[in-house]
Enzyme design. Structure first.
Site, PDB file in Angstrom:
ATOM      1  N   LYS A  55      24.429  35.528  38.512  1.00 60.58           N
ATOM      2  CA  LYS A  55      25.062  35.352  39.824  1.00 60.58           C
ATOM      3  C   LYS A  55      24.016  35.646  40.891  1.00 60.58           C
ATOM      4  O   LYS A  55      23.474  36.743  40.955  1.00 60.58           O
ATOM      5  CB  LYS A  55      26.255  36.290  39.968  1.00 60.58           C
ATOM      6  CG  LYS A  55      26.967  36.170  41.311  1.00 60.58           C
ATOM      7  CD  LYS A  55      28.156  37.112  41.356  1.00 60.58           C
ATOM      8  CE  LYS A  55      28.888  37.023  42.685  1.00 60.58           C
ATOM      9  NZ  LYS A  55      30.029  37.955  42.730  1.00 60.58           N
TER      10      LYS A  55
ATOM     11  N   LYS B 225      26.308  31.091  38.760  1.00 59.69           N
ATOM     12  CA  LYS B 225      26.972  30.979  40.062  1.00 59.69           C
ATOM     13  C   LYS B 225      25.941  31.157  41.166  1.00 59.69           C
ATOM     14  O   LYS B 225      25.177  32.127  41.099  1.00 59.69           O
ATOM     15  CB  LYS B 225      28.053  32.056  40.166  1.00 59.69           C
ATOM     16  CG  LYS B 225      28.844  32.019  41.463  1.00 59.69           C
ATOM     17  CD  LYS B 225      29.871  33.137  41.521  1.00 59.69           C
ATOM     18  CE  LYS B 225      30.627  33.089  42.849  1.00 59.69           C
ATOM     19  NZ  LYS B 225      31.589  34.155  43.009  1.00 59.69           N
TER      20      LYS B 225
HETATM   21 ZN   LIG Z   1      32.094  41.888  44.048  1.00 53.69          ZN
END
Ligand SMILES: [Zn+2]
Length: 332
Positions: free
Chosen positions: A203, A256
């Protein structure tokens, strides 16, 4: 052998020919639809920063879940906005928390729909960070930093409370080191060995989360998330993050955002056998929505092209705010 014996256009000459040689097929089965649920009653309130997205309350979420299930979308991803926040985010693991109650409502109304829950503290802490803050003596280098290991314990508690409420998959999005291991252990110890973990493994600290932060009311009150989320220019670290999460017990790993990170998705798919999810985030969604509203893009064609591209890059699962729209187009 080249031109004129080889003519690449032969295989593009008709719709049937193109269908015959098509390599990537986007399917409703690949989609996950994110949903936001907040404390309250009778809510279906439009989210200002995200077109066609809503805040639901636990008593209205079931109707939405039924609609999602009727479109044959296999799963929803739940985010919660609590009634009150504190410095450790204690509503995140409350038995009567907004997510916990919503899971039960969804499971009652649409038992076949998989419920994935976002596991993080940022929606629940009054400072908006994904973990607890280290309180150290003034001017200490550690002061104000996010405390990794105590955060992992709270995340494990949160994941366990979601499993107890009936979640099928828990999805830690915090980017603390070791949290997948903590969660796997908590699930095992409490008889939830069949609850899957989908980790937000790679992420990135991305500007594309902008619209979401208003939807989840989780913007950090100070600083940013760069000490835990990944640095955009790095690709090797993403592979290390994914490898660690798989080792700690993740069943599905995620990259992501998706569109600016298709190379990461591709590289991860080449290297790991684990199912790979990609999150088509709020900024990506709103770029298309706003351009379509301005008459600059054909929304339907654009969203199908983007979701197909994410899949072609290597994603098995695509988490997207376009899921309902895409499902309607795919089911014809
Ligand atoms: Zn968070």
């Amino acid at each position: 052998m080249g031109f004129p014996k080889i003519r690449m256009r032969r295989l593009r000459s008709s719709d049937s020919m193109r269908r015959l040689v098509r390599q990537t097929a986007l399917s409703v089965d690949d989609l996950v639809y994110p949903l936001f649920v907040r404390e309250g009653k009778g809510l279906k309130a439009p989210i200002k920063t995200m077109t066609d997205c809503f805040h639901f309350s636990p008593d209205t979420i079931a109707a939405e879940a039924v609609e999602v299930a009727s479109l044959r979308i296999p799963a929803v991803l739940l985010f919660g906005l609590p009634g009150k926040k504190d410095d450790i985010g204690s509503q995140a693991w409350a038995e009567d928390g907004v997510v916990q109650r919503s899971i039960k409502e969804i499971k009652k109304a649409a038992p076949q729909l998989l419920v994935i829950t976002d596991v993080c503290l940022c929606e629940y802490t009054d400072h908006g960070h994904c973990g607890v803050i280290k309180a150290c003596p003034e001017r200490s280098r550690e002061n104000g930093k996010i405390d990794n290991d105590p955060t992992c314990e709270l995340l494990a508690k949160t994941a366990l409370s979601h499993a107890q409420a009936g979640a099928d998959i828990v999805a830690p999005s915090d980017m603390m080191d070791g949290r997948v291991g903590y969660i796997r252990e908590a699930l095992e110890e409490n008889g939830f060995e069949n609850v899957a973990i989908m980790s937000y493994a790679a992420k990135y600290a991305s500007a594309f989360y902008g619209p979401f932060r208003d939807a989840a009311e989780s913007a950090p009150a100070f600083g940013d998330r760069r000490s835990y989320q990944m640095d955009t220019p790095n690709s090797d670290q993403a592979m290390a993050e994914i490898a660690l999460d798989i080792e700690e017990g993740a069943d599905i790993v995620m990259v992501k955002p998706a569109l600016a990170y298709l190379d990461i998705i591709h590289r991860a798919k080449q290297r790991f056998d684990c199912p790979l999810a990609a999150y088509n985030v709020s900024g990506e969604y709103m770029m298309v929505s706003c351009a379509a509203d301005a008459g600059l893009l054909d929304k339907k064609a654009t969203l199908l092209e983007l979701l197909t591209a994410i899949k072609r890059a290597g994603a098995d699962i695509v988490i997207t705010y376009f899921a309902k729209e895409a499902a309607k187009l795919l089911l014809g």
